[in-house]
Design a protein around this motif. Structure first.
Motif, PDB file in Angstrom:
ATOM      1  N   SER A 106       0.829  -1.215   0.000  1.00 49.21           N
ATOM      2  CA  SER A 106       0.000   0.000   0.000  1.00 49.21           C
ATOM      3  C   SER A 106       0.861   1.261   0.000  1.00 49.21           C
ATOM      4  O   SER A 106       0.726   2.147   0.852  1.00 49.21           O
ATOM      5  N   ILE A 107       1.750   1.361  -0.982  1.00 53.32           N
ATOM      6  CA  ILE A 107       2.679   2.485  -1.052  1.00 53.32           C
ATOM      7  C   ILE A 107       1.942   3.746  -1.535  1.00 53.32           C
ATOM      8  O   ILE A 107       1.302   3.720  -2.581  1.00 53.32           O
ATOM      9  N   PRO A 108       2.027   4.846  -0.793  1.00 53.40           N
ATOM     10  CA  PRO A 108       1.302   6.073  -1.167  1.00 53.40           C
ATOM     11  C   PRO A 108       2.050   6.891  -2.219  1.00 53.40           C
ATOM     12  O   PRO A 108       2.472   8.024  -1.972  1.00 53.40           O
ATOM     13  N   PHE A 109       2.188   6.346  -3.411  1.00 59.02           N
ATOM     14  CA  PHE A 109       2.879   7.080  -4.470  1.00 59.02           C
ATOM     15  C   PHE A 109       2.155   8.378  -4.835  1.00 59.02           C
ATOM     16  O   PHE A 109       2.764   9.291  -5.397  1.00 59.02           O
ATOM     17  N   PHE A 110       0.868   8.473  -4.512  1.00 61.89           N
ATOM     18  CA  PHE A 110       0.113   9.684  -4.843  1.00 61.89           C
ATOM     19  C   PHE A 110       0.554  10.885  -3.995  1.00 61.89           C
ATOM     20  O   PHE A 110       0.140  12.014  -4.266  1.00 61.89           O
ATOM     21  N   PHE A 111       1.398  10.660  -2.995  1.00 66.64           N
ATOM     22  CA  PHE A 111       1.952  11.766  -2.216  1.00 66.64           C
ATOM     23  C   PHE A 111       2.964  12.577  -3.025  1.00 66.64           C
ATOM     24  O   PHE A 111       3.284  13.709  -2.666  1.00 66.64           O
ATOM     25  N   TYR A 112       3.490  11.991  -4.101  1.00 64.67           N
ATOM     26  CA  TYR A 112       4.647  12.556  -4.782  1.00 64.67           C
ATOM     27  C   TYR A 112       4.374  12.755  -6.271  1.00 64.67           C
ATOM     28  O   TYR A 112       3.561  12.060  -6.864  1.00 64.67           O
ATOM     29  N   ASP A 113       5.090  13.696  -6.864  1.00 62.79           N
ATOM     30  CA  ASP A 113       5.063  13.838  -8.316  1.00 62.79           C
ATOM     31  C   ASP A 113       5.817  12.664  -8.935  1.00 62.79           C
ATOM     32  O   ASP A 113       6.919  12.315  -8.492  1.00 62.79           O
ATOM     33  N   GLU A 114       5.227  12.085  -9.955  1.00 70.88           N
ATOM     34  CA  GLU A 114       5.798  10.889 -10.566  1.00 70.88           C
ATOM     35  C   GLU A 114       7.234  11.119 -11.042  1.00 70.88           C
ATOM     36  O   GLU A 114       8.108  10.282 -10.849  1.00 70.88           O
ATOM     37  N   LYS A 115       7.480  12.272 -11.641  1.00 73.40           N
ATOM     38  CA  LYS A 115       8.826  12.546 -12.179  1.00 73.40           C
ATOM     39  C   LYS A 115       9.863  12.587 -11.063  1.00 73.40           C
ATOM     40  O   LYS A 115      11.020  12.168 -11.255  1.00 73.40           O
ATOM     41  N   ASP A 116       9.485  13.073  -9.882  1.00 73.98           N
ATOM     42  CA  ASP A 116      10.435  13.137  -8.773  1.00 73.98           C
ATOM     43  C   ASP A 116      10.798  11.744  -8.280  1.00 73.98           C
ATOM     44  O   ASP A 116      11.961  11.453  -7.984  1.00 73.98           O
ATOM     45  N   ILE A 117       9.811  10.862  -8.185  1.00 73.82           N
ATOM     46  CA  ILE A 117      10.074   9.492  -7.742  1.00 73.82           C
ATOM     47  C   ILE A 117      10.993   8.788  -8.723  1.00 73.82           C
ATOM     48  O   ILE A 117      11.960   8.128  -8.329  1.00 73.82           O
ATOM     49  N   LEU A 118      10.717   8.914 -10.002  1.00 75.43           N
ATOM     50  CA  LEU A 118      11.538   8.233 -11.001  1.00 75.43           C
ATOM     51  C   LEU A 118      12.960   8.779 -11.018  1.00 75.43           C
ATOM     52  O   LEU A 118      13.924   8.025 -11.189  1.00 75.43           O
ATOM     53  N   ASN A 119      13.132  10.086 -10.815  1.00 69.74           N
ATOM     54  CA  ASN A 119      14.480  10.665 -10.760  1.00 69.74           C
ATOM     55  C   ASN A 119      15.258  10.129  -9.569  1.00 69.74           C
ATOM     56  O   ASN A 119      16.454   9.812  -9.673  1.00 69.74           O
TER      57      ASN A 119
END
Length: 291
Positions: free
Chosen positions: A197-210
């Motif tokens: 249940s990782i809350p990836f919606f907390f972050y901008d997708e581009k920031d996570i991938l970087n």
């Protein structure tokens, strides 16, 4: 030092006697309040030993480090229920697998403090900051404490298998993003991640991938990762980001030998949901280990 599950004390850890409303069925439970280097309040660190630990005094065991330690094996210590990991481990043992030792760090009482402790150095969206409070992530310090201080002591005190392939890290929700990040950030220590249940919606997708690119998600450099996401109620918000991350990991070379991804649209954001899939995740990790 004798290292038996029947001891009243092992190292600094004292045996936790069952509470009246205990739900733990199997194993031995130890705990100690410790001042953590990134926190000011003493925090309970818990160690659950499988029954095999006492029965086989020469046997060594894999270890998985978990956030929200009060929720792992006994609902008597939790406000939300538990993962029943003692029962899960018993079932895996009956399949012929070596069950792990669970080491859990209790979460702080302050929800914002928990969020910052378990949050990797990701830029959190302003809308999340507005709802949850100031973002001062120290997840890297939390992970380094486990890897560089807690793990060496656990390996010295208990009969562990200290190698990377025998060492996991896990958690759900904020603990899930912590376990996900730790898998890449400290790939020198952790060979398995249980990230639910990782809350990836907390972050901008581009920031996570970087950030992922910075810590190198190359499947040839890491072990195994198991992810789970539900889809009911609040948990529905988690689905999209987890599926996107699955797709990204697969595009970098992760296959069914490296990644176990599970989704159950009927499951809510709750310990019972995580319990219901934990046996599959742990089996995915343990089935290839020899001890």
């Amino acid at each position: 030092m004798k290292k038996s599950g029947s001891n009243k004390k092992i190292g600094i850890f004292e045996k936790l006697l069952p509470l009246k409303n205990s739900t733990m069925v199997y194993g031995s439970y130890y705990g100690k309040k410790i001042i953590l280097p990134f926190a000011t309040d003493p925090r309970m660190v818990r160690v659950w030993l499988p029954p095999e630990y006492e029965k086989n005094p020469k046997k060594r065991f894999p270890v998985i480090y978990m956030s929200d330690g009060q929720n792992l094996v006994d609902a008597a210590y939790s406000a939300y229920g538990d993962w029943h990991l003692d029962r899960v481990s018993h079932e895996l043992s009956e399949e012929g697998l070596t069950p792990p030792i669970f080491v859990g760090i209790d979460c702080p009482k302050d929800p914002l403090q928990r969020t910052n402790e378990l949050n990797p150095p990701y830029p959190v969206k302003p809308s999340i900051v507005k709802r949850m409070g100031p973002n001062h992530p120290i997840g890297d310090r939390y992970i380094d404490y486990i890897a560089d201080e807690l793990k060496p002591y656990i390996d010295e005190t208990f009969r562990t298998l200290p190698g990377k392939e025998y060492t996991g890290i896990g958690g759900s929700s904020m603990g899930g993003i912590m376990a996900f990040y730790a898998f890449f950030y400290r790939k020198d220590v952790f060979g398995f991640s249980l990230a639910y249940s990782i809350p990836f919606f907390f972050y901008d997708e581009k920031d996570i991938l970087n950030i992922l690119k910075d810590v190198d998600p190359n499947p040839s450099t890491v072990g195994k990762i198991s992810m789970f996401v539900g889809g009911k109620g609040f948990e529905k918000r988690f689905e999209k980001g987890n599926f996107k991350m699955k797709k990204y990991l697969e595009s970098t070379g992760y296959d069914e030998k490296k990644l176990l991804f599970m989704n159950d649209p009927k499951q809510e954001h709750h310990e019972e949901a995580w319990y219901s899939h934990s046996k599959d995740s742990l089996r995915f990790w343990l089935k290839d280990l020899q001890s």
